[in-house]
Structures are given as structure tokens and as C-alpha cells.
Design a protein around this motif. Sequence first.
Motif, mmCIF file in Angstrom:
data_model
loop_
_atom_site.group_PDB
_atom_site.id
_atom_site.type_symbol
_atom_site.label_atom_id
_atom_site.label_comp_id
_atom_site.label_asym_id
_atom_site.label_seq_id
_atom_site.Cartn_x
_atom_site.Cartn_y
_atom_site.Cartn_z
ATOM 1 N N VAL A 23 47.421 36.998 29.012
ATOM 2 C CA VAL A 23 46.236 37.652 29.576
ATOM 3 C C VAL A 23 45.469 36.669 30.455
ATOM 4 O O VAL A 23 45.086 36.988 31.580
ATOM 5 N N TRP A 24 45.243 35.445 29.947
ATOM 6 C CA TRP A 24 44.431 34.459 30.655
ATOM 7 C C TRP A 24 45.109 33.939 31.923
ATOM 8 O O TRP A 24 44.466 33.758 32.950
ATOM 9 N N CYS A 25 46.419 33.681 31.828
ATOM 10 C CA CYS A 25 47.114 33.021 32.933
ATOM 11 C C CYS A 25 47.823 33.973 33.896
ATOM 12 O O CYS A 25 48.188 33.562 34.997
ATOM 13 N N LEU A 28 44.489 38.128 34.204
ATOM 14 C CA LEU A 28 43.177 37.883 34.799
ATOM 15 C C LEU A 28 43.259 37.368 36.241
ATOM 16 O O LEU A 28 42.509 37.852 37.098
ATOM 17 N N PRO A 29 44.150 36.430 36.559
ATOM 18 C CA PRO A 29 44.257 36.029 37.966
ATOM 19 C C PRO A 29 44.706 37.171 38.884
ATOM 20 O O PRO A 29 44.295 37.229 40.049
ATOM 21 N N ARG A 30 45.507 38.085 38.367
ATOM 22 C CA ARG A 30 45.936 39.217 39.205
ATOM 23 C C ARG A 30 44.793 40.171 39.483
ATOM 24 O O ARG A 30 44.849 40.934 40.449
ATOM 25 N N LEU A 31 43.741 40.139 38.678
ATOM 26 C CA LEU A 31 42.577 40.982 38.940
ATOM 27 C C LEU A 31 41.913 40.625 40.267
ATOM 28 O O LEU A 31 41.211 41.447 40.846
ATOM 29 N N LEU A 32 42.117 39.405 40.732
ATOM 30 C CA LEU A 32 41.532 39.002 42.015
ATOM 31 C C LEU A 32 42.084 39.816 43.174
ATOM 32 O O LEU A 32 41.496 39.832 44.250
ATOM 33 N N HIS A 40 33.849 41.619 45.507
ATOM 34 C CA HIS A 40 32.758 40.911 44.839
ATOM 35 C C HIS A 40 32.921 39.400 45.005
ATOM 36 O O HIS A 40 31.947 38.695 45.300
ATOM 37 N N VAL A 41 34.131 38.907 44.826
ATOM 38 C CA VAL A 41 34.390 37.469 44.983
ATOM 39 C C VAL A 41 34.106 37.043 46.419
ATOM 40 O O VAL A 41 33.475 36.011 46.654
#
Length: 77
Positions: A23-25, A28-32, A40-41
Motif C-alpha cells: 500500500v505504502w510503496c 499510494l504513489p500511484r494516487l499521484l 491538488h499537488v
Amino acid sequence: MKVLSQYAAMLRLTLGAMITTVVWCVLLPRLLDVGPVREHVALMEERGVNPAAMYYTELEQLPLRPVWIEKVIVLWP
């Protein structure tokens, strides 16, 4: 019997660590790449805010809900 429960506990711990790592690696990075998150970013970077280290108390108030909800629902009468 006790060895089996210790083995099961170690297996659960390992599985939990692996799921957390994925999930972390990975997720979550794919959410970008998702539209609203990407926008938003980009907006935060335009304003000179590091999105990875921002504190919401340092930003202008972000809209938490649509304006029409504020008119319909009274949270604190």
C-alpha cells in the motif's frame, strides 16, 4: 499446539507488513496519477507548498464540503 499459534502469529505479522509495504510503496504513489490528487499537488507546488510536508494549519481554509450543505445542515445550533 503452542508452536502452531506462534507460527500463525508470525505469519499474520509478516502478511500485515507485506500488505502495508504494498500500500505504502505501490498504491499510494500511484494516487499521484489520479486527476483530483494530481491537480491538488500541482496547485500546492504552484503556491510553493511542499505537498509531502504541508500542515493544514498553515494553509488557507480548504473547503471541506460544498457550500449548499452548509446552508442545509446546521452542525452547532
